[in-house]
Scaffold this motif. Structure first.
Motif, PDB file in Angstrom:
ATOM      1  N   THR A  57      -5.157  -1.717 -10.665  1.00 16.15           N
ATOM      2  CA  THR A  57      -4.232  -1.006  -9.791  1.00 16.15           C
ATOM      3  C   THR A  57      -4.042   0.407 -10.355  1.00 16.15           C
ATOM      4  N   PRO A  58      -3.636   1.351  -9.512  1.00 11.24           N
ATOM      5  CA  PRO A  58      -3.517   2.742  -9.984  1.00 11.24           C
ATOM      6  C   PRO A  58      -2.414   2.912 -11.029  1.00 11.24           C
ATOM      7  N   GLY A  80       0.852  -1.182   0.000  1.00 10.75           N
ATOM      8  CA  GLY A  80       0.000   0.000   0.000  1.00 10.75           C
ATOM      9  C   GLY A  80       0.892   1.238   0.000  1.00 10.75           C
ATOM     10  N   LYS A  81       0.731   2.060  -1.031  1.00 16.29           N
ATOM     11  CA  LYS A  81       1.701   3.161  -1.182  1.00 16.29           C
ATOM     12  C   LYS A  81       1.524   4.221  -0.096  1.00 16.29           C
ATOM     13  N   GLN A 125      -6.937   0.945  -2.926  1.00 15.39           N
ATOM     14  CA  GLN A 125      -5.805   1.822  -2.639  1.00 15.39           C
ATOM     15  C   GLN A 125      -4.454   1.110  -2.765  1.00 15.39           C
ATOM     16  N   MET A 126      -4.476  -0.219  -3.001  1.00 17.34           N
ATOM     17  CA  MET A 126      -3.208  -0.946  -3.125  1.00 17.34           C
ATOM     18  C   MET A 126      -2.477  -0.538  -4.404  1.00 17.34           C
ATOM     19  N   LEU A 165      -7.415  -6.091  -8.991  1.00 19.27           N
ATOM     20  CA  LEU A 165      -7.679  -5.592  -7.643  1.00 19.27           C
ATOM     21  C   LEU A 165      -9.198  -5.519  -7.510  1.00 19.27           C
ATOM     22  N   TYR A 166      -9.731  -5.192  -6.340  1.00 19.10           N
ATOM     23  CA  TYR A 166     -11.174  -5.162  -6.146  1.00 19.10           C
ATOM     24  C   TYR A 166     -11.589  -3.895  -5.403  1.00 19.10           C
TER      25      TYR A 166
END
Lengths: 419, 419
Positions: free
Chosen positions: A274-275, A130-131, A318-319, A292-293
């Motif tokens: 993912t972002p 997690g950033k 948010q991961m 991701l979910y």
């Protein structure tokens, strides 16, 4: 957006139930003195899968697989069997089932059941993916310029945890002793942890044995389901022990998981990517699709005998790395994965102050204690506190819930070596 | 000093055999297509324990425990059963046995047998408890003044390893791929490891389930036996990944162990104390008696098709912390230990150049390549190299040997994700 699928179990048709027909999560339960066995949650009931198998209503293997206190045997059967099982459960419990008469007597009220560990944990790996969490913790220790380690944007950083520490929600957690040393102390001392913390995480459960490196897609295929995961952390023990080889006893007291394995098909409508990457990933880590979910997450703290306060709200989206990316990286060295391996996501913190997934971040290292709705202040956990993680993916008029992941803090032993 | 105990198995009475009656180590073997089962080494033979149990010669439990490919069931029976078993084996195989006629047909030549993993590894923890090794590695990275981390003289530093990586001697080891980044590289790359190394260690096997902290004495009591252990290490992968949470993929390719579990009673005459403390330990870590062992250790390297060279000689007595101290510390947080847990000692290096237990140290980070007896130079391991650990405690006219711990390096795969 997908819609509620209706069941003849009336409590499963409410917008508020965590367990509609769309979910069908897998747990292990017992009633009274009976042996723990496999069950599937539907509304406020549990379908006794051992009884359903015995009655010939469910058959996915030549040998019985549900009259045991773990879902590992089902995992071992492989993904075709997983799909067959889900289809069959939807038939049995759907509103037009036709088999209601046979199934209904096999339902047990969740209120009457005790939940157990849903699977045997082969090995437990915890990530740091997690950033916001990595940035927050790094800022506290090294300042914002050097917050993220140089490898962080290239590798889903992880370390091996301790499988024997994993417990099911509802298990009390004893405050540990450990070696502590303040920055101005000459010598360490052996004392109870004074900075006991939670970490809000999701756990991914590996359902296939693999031997050698697997791709991100293969890793996603190998995941059986998800649980909420609280990686209890002794920050003061960690600070003194973790250089140079990482956290050890700071993370070995307990790791709590929610009792129901929510499967991939239940979460399918909530897949998200993912972002955006801040630096390009090496090709082996790129995602072939959203892995991701979108799952709303919440942390509550309840001081002993007092009311519950929500202390954080965030989302699994948010991961920075997905569990499939983590599992792929985990195998790059040739490391074999095993049915029952549990991968913790890493602490899930959002960008805002009220979305941080640990007290270390929420109280900014005890510099800014938080105030609960009861008026109590907290920098870290106190004896008697109950900490609960909650999670749900929100559909159109229904949700995919996880069931709470709770634990109460017991005071440290007077003498840890006294039996 | 204790003396050779004589057996009617003649090959067990030589001063050179690793397996005299004094030893009686436990392994798992098979011959041809037969199922692997428990065996005890004596001289150049193996006593088939499943057959001995079947014949009524050995009975330590109501249910059979030897007709399985692991010694975990024997461990589960507890230390009284361990003692009963050893006494019975000494009777059966001692020179005045009286039961030679019944036992002799159950002996299998070691030359005809294939050895397997002797136990199921529950979890694997690796320590960093050899002071010369920690000092050497620290000096290379941080200079001699800051070589030892501040916690090193207070804590037996350890990290959780990967149980799925543990393999028995004789298993080939495939050179891994991983993320690599040189100090002057802009970006990491995904490539085969170029600095693949060994680590000479001993492994302690936990034979009791424990729940909560245990004392150093209880930890010593809980140890079932010992093996040689090679913690294969990808130094270039480790350098890029290990901050801040420790080694991960660098250590997950393989960990090789010798095939025979040498039990505590066999090693009893060789007990020795850990060296003098440079700083006082906290009371919980002090040793009530000698809990380390005087075991000569040797590392050999054999390039493909060439002769074997000894590259290091050292002794287990070089450890700063004993396995009992390590296991005690491992439980301080409340961490449960499980039958089949494996604790790696950490790399065992002596004080001299030729007693270093890794190529990283022997070649001083590739700055001073070593020259083998064949004339070949080595900084790290090359494809086709066979690396062998050897160990023996030396008594008066006999020795307690461990059997070799070997592995050959296979070249990296062309494409690690190709099935």
């Amino acid at each position: 957006m997908s819609q509620l699928k209706k069941s003849w179990v009336e409590s499963a048709n409410s917008a508020d139930t965590p367990f509609p027909l769309n979910n069908l999560p897998y747990g292990v339960f017992s009633v009274g003195d009976e042996e723990p066995r496999c069950g599937v949650a539907i509304g406020n009931m549990i379908l006794d899968m051992a009884a359903a198998e015995e009655a010939g209503l469910v058959e996915i293997s030549d040998d019985p697989v549900f009259d045991v206190p773990f879902w590992n045997e089902v995992m071992e059967l492989g993904s075709d069997a997983w799909a067959t099982l889900r289809t069959r459960m939807e038939q049995l419990l759907g509103e037009n089932s036709g088999e209601q008469e046979a199934v209904e007597p096999l339902l047990v009220a969740q209120a009457d059941a005790t939940m157990h560990m849903p699977f045997l944990v082969s090995e437990y790996t915890d990530f740091y993916a997690g950033k916001n969490h990595a940035f927050n913790v790094g800022t506290m220790f090294r300042g914002p310029e050097n917050a993220l380690p140089p490898n962080w944007l290239h590798i889903p950083i992880g370390y091996n945890g301790r499988a024997s520490s994993v417990v099911v929600s509802g298990t009390d957690v004893r405050r540990p002793w450990g070696q502590l040393k303040g920055p101005n102390d000459e010598m360490p001392r052996f004392a109870p942890c004074a900075r006991f913390d939670l970490e809000l995480e999701m756990g991914a459960i590996i359902g296939q044995n693999t031997d050698g490196p697997i791709t991100v897609q293969e890793a996603d295929d190998a995941i059986f389901g998800y649980v909420l995961l609280n990686d209890w952390s002794a920050r003061d023990i960690q600070a003194w022990e973790y250089q140079p080889l990482g956290p050890f006893q700071a993370k070995a007291t307990a790791t709590s998981i929610s009792p129901w394995i929510v499967t991939k098909p239940a979460l399918e409508p909530f897949r998200t990517s993912t972002p955006e990457r801040e630096k390009d990933l090496l090709p082996y880590l790129t995602e072939p699709g959203p892995m991701l979910y979108d799952i709303d997450l919440e942390v509550t703290l309840t001081p002993e005998g007092k009311a519950e306060s929500t202390i954080a709200r965030t989302n699994y989206n948010q991961m920075y790395y997905s569990p499939a990316q983590q599992a792929c990286h985990h195998t790059t060295s040739g490391c074999a994965m095993t049915v029952g391996d549990l991968l913790g996501s890493g602490t899930i913190s959002g960008p805002t102050k009220d979305s941080r997934g640990s007290l270390l971040e929420l109280s900014w290292g005890a510099k800014e204690p938080i105030t609960l709705e009861t008026g109590d202040e907290r920098s870290f956990l106190e004896d008697g506190d109950t900490l609960t993680l909650k999670g749900a993916a929100k559909g159109d008029g229904y949700q995919i819930g996880f069931g709470d992941c709770s634990g109460m803090i017991l005071p440290a032993l007077d003498d840890p070596f006294k039996r």
